[in-house]
Design a protein around this motif. Structure first.
Motif, mmCIF file in Angstrom:
data_model
loop_
_atom_site.group_PDB
_atom_site.id
_atom_site.type_symbol
_atom_site.label_atom_id
_atom_site.label_comp_id
_atom_site.label_asym_id
_atom_site.label_seq_id
_atom_site.Cartn_x
_atom_site.Cartn_y
_atom_site.Cartn_z
ATOM 1 N N LEU A 1 0.825 -1.213 0.000
ATOM 2 C CA LEU A 1 0.000 0.000 0.000
ATOM 3 C C LEU A 1 0.856 1.260 0.000
ATOM 4 C CD1 LEU A 1 -2.734 -1.122 2.560
ATOM 5 C CD2 LEU A 1 -2.971 -0.966 0.069
ATOM 6 N N ILE A 2 1.934 1.247 0.770
ATOM 7 C CA ILE A 2 2.831 2.402 0.784
ATOM 8 C C ILE A 2 3.516 2.549 -0.574
ATOM 9 C CG2 ILE A 2 4.993 3.273 1.785
ATOM 10 C CD1 ILE A 2 4.009 2.144 4.484
ATOM 11 N N GLY A 3 3.875 1.427 -1.173
ATOM 12 C CA GLY A 3 4.465 1.461 -2.511
ATOM 13 C C GLY A 3 3.524 2.024 -3.554
ATOM 14 N N LYS A 4 2.222 1.920 -3.295
ATOM 15 C CA LYS A 4 1.209 2.471 -4.200
ATOM 16 C C LYS A 4 1.153 3.994 -4.138
ATOM 17 C CE LYS A 4 -1.263 -0.941 -6.135
ATOM 18 N NZ LYS A 4 -1.636 -1.002 -7.564
ATOM 19 N N GLY A 5 1.816 4.570 -3.136
ATOM 20 C CA GLY A 5 1.803 6.024 -2.996
ATOM 21 C C GLY A 5 0.579 6.557 -2.275
ATOM 22 N N LEU A 6 -0.119 5.711 -1.518
ATOM 23 C CA LEU A 6 -1.316 6.141 -0.810
ATOM 24 C C LEU A 6 -0.956 6.986 0.409
ATOM 25 C CD1 LEU A 6 -3.365 2.796 -0.812
ATOM 26 C CD2 LEU A 6 -3.303 4.593 -2.559
ATOM 27 N N ASN A 7 -1.844 7.897 0.763
ATOM 28 C CA ASN A 7 -1.618 8.672 1.976
ATOM 29 C C ASN A 7 -2.003 7.820 3.188
ATOM 30 O OD1 ASN A 7 -4.459 8.966 2.572
ATOM 31 N ND2 ASN A 7 -4.563 10.665 1.095
ATOM 32 N N ASN A 8 -1.739 8.330 4.386
ATOM 33 C CA ASN A 8 -1.935 7.530 5.591
ATOM 34 C C ASN A 8 -3.381 7.095 5.796
ATOM 35 O OD1 ASN A 8 0.761 7.875 6.002
ATOM 36 N ND2 ASN A 8 0.592 8.826 8.005
ATOM 37 N N ASP A 9 -4.332 7.993 5.536
ATOM 38 C CA ASP A 9 -5.738 7.631 5.694
ATOM 39 C C ASP A 9 -6.132 6.528 4.715
ATOM 40 O OD1 ASP A 9 -6.152 9.400 7.759
ATOM 41 O OD2 ASP A 9 -6.875 11.021 6.455
ATOM 42 N N GLU A 10 -5.614 6.610 3.501
ATOM 43 C CA GLU A 10 -5.909 5.572 2.511
ATOM 44 C C GLU A 10 -5.286 4.240 2.899
ATOM 45 O OE1 GLU A 10 -6.250 8.228 -1.587
ATOM 46 O OE2 GLU A 10 -4.271 7.754 -0.770
ATOM 47 N N VAL A 11 -4.060 4.286 3.427
ATOM 48 C CA VAL A 11 -3.405 3.052 3.878
ATOM 49 C C VAL A 11 -4.211 2.416 5.009
ATOM 50 C CG1 VAL A 11 -1.372 2.071 4.998
ATOM 51 C CG2 VAL A 11 -1.087 3.727 3.148
#
Length: 330
Positions: free
Chosen positions: A304-314
């Motif tokens: 998920l972090i590799g996807k570039g999502l922000n913290n709320d999205e993660v």
């Protein structure tokens, strides 16, 4: 599976040995066994040395050969197999073919070995079964990869899936539990190869002092310190009288880090509403892994972090089911 004994009588990876053993197996030559091609990576490494760059290398090869084969078998060491299988399940997006990860507790070089059967059954499953998932076959069970943990360092039935039943069980025949198999994907297959840092895992012990580590994490700006998995007691319980620990944990979440709560129990799930002190974790932004394995939780965070999502999205996707890694109550 492909290790040999060195001059000190210790097992070590041996380039070319496994491929030679496979090619010399008489079973490979019978009509019932499909034609196979072998890719061996250089250098040969122990699974304890594997990381996301090695997973990426394998995923890229599957992507390159995806439309040329009915299925794929990944042979590796057992120690980090649960992590690798979990990572593959996220990285192989919209997977429509069978990928079986396997290995053995006893290498081919021994007179008695589980390597031969684990390999042959994995090949037959990958070639003849329509199971659009990353699986682990070991001993006599086919398990969902991102639900699997290594539970023994000495037994042949070294893997189990405590929170999800086996996809299939081997007896005289392979008995597939069809209603457990994930449905074929609705979108085209693609490989994701930009994994983020794999987070550290910290296990709580009674009376432990983790404040220094948590305070250091709160102050760190390093990308690899963006997330953390904490293994709490039971359903997510933690010391309620140690205010300094709770304050340090809150500093971590307020500093923009993602903290995920896992359980030290093999079976069951994290319930942050079960105890008042655990409910406090939820208030400060700690996310529950539900019934995910620690391996699935860490590799999912990396994905998920590799996807570039922000913290709320993660945080949102950590509590959602992507590829069968957790149970969603209906």
């Amino acid at each position: 599976m492909g290790m040999r004994k060195n001059e000190s009588n210790s097992l070590e990876p041996c380039p070319g040995y496994l491929a030679t053993q496979i090619k010399e197996m008489p079973e490979i030559k019978v009509d019932e066994v499909p034609k196979i091609d072998i890719i061996e990576y250089e250098p040969i490494i122990d699974s304890s040395d594997m990381n996301s760059s090695d997973w990426t290398r394998i995923v890229k090869d599957i992507e390159k050969n995806y439309f040329d084969y009915h299925g794929f078998v990944i042979i590796m060491g057992t120690d980090t197999m649960g992590y690798a299988a979990s990572a593959f399940s996220f990285m192989l997006e919209h997977l429509g073919k069978t990928v079986v990860v396997t290995g053995s507790m006893i290498p081919f070089c021994e007179v008695f070995t589980d390597a031969r059967r684990n390999f042959l059954v994995s090949v037959l499953v990958a070639a003849n079964s329509d199971i659009p998932e990353v699986c682990i076959f070991f001993n006599n069970v086919l398990l969902r990869g991102n639900r699997t943990s290594k539970i023994s360092s000495t037994c042949l039935d070294a893997f189990d899936s405590p929170n999800f039943p086996p996809l299939a069980t081997l007896g005289v025949t392979l008995n597939i539990d069809s209603h457990l198999i994930r449905r074929p994907p609705k979108h085209s297959f693609k490989a994701f190869t930009n994994m983020g840092p794999v987070p550290p895992v910290i296990k709580l012990t009674p009376g432990c002092a983790l404040e220094f580590i948590l305070n250091h994490l709160a102050e760190s700006d390093l990308p690899e310190n963006r997330s953390l998995v904490l293994e709490f007691f039971g359903t997510g319980n933690l010391p309620s009288r140690k205010q300094s620990f709770l304050e340090a944990l809150e500093r971590v979440t307020k500093s923009g880090k993602i903290v995920v709560a896992a359980s030290q129990c093999m079976k069951g799930c994290v319930e942050l509403d079960a105890y008042s002190v655990a409910a406090h974790l939820k208030k400060i932004g700690v996310v529950s892994v539900n019934d995910m394995t620690t391996a699935a939780a860490t590799t999912k965070l990396s994905y998920l972090i590799g996807k570039g999502l922000n913290n709320d999205e993660v945080r949102h996707w950590m509590e959602a089911d992507i590829c069968g890694e957790l149970t969603i109550d209906t």
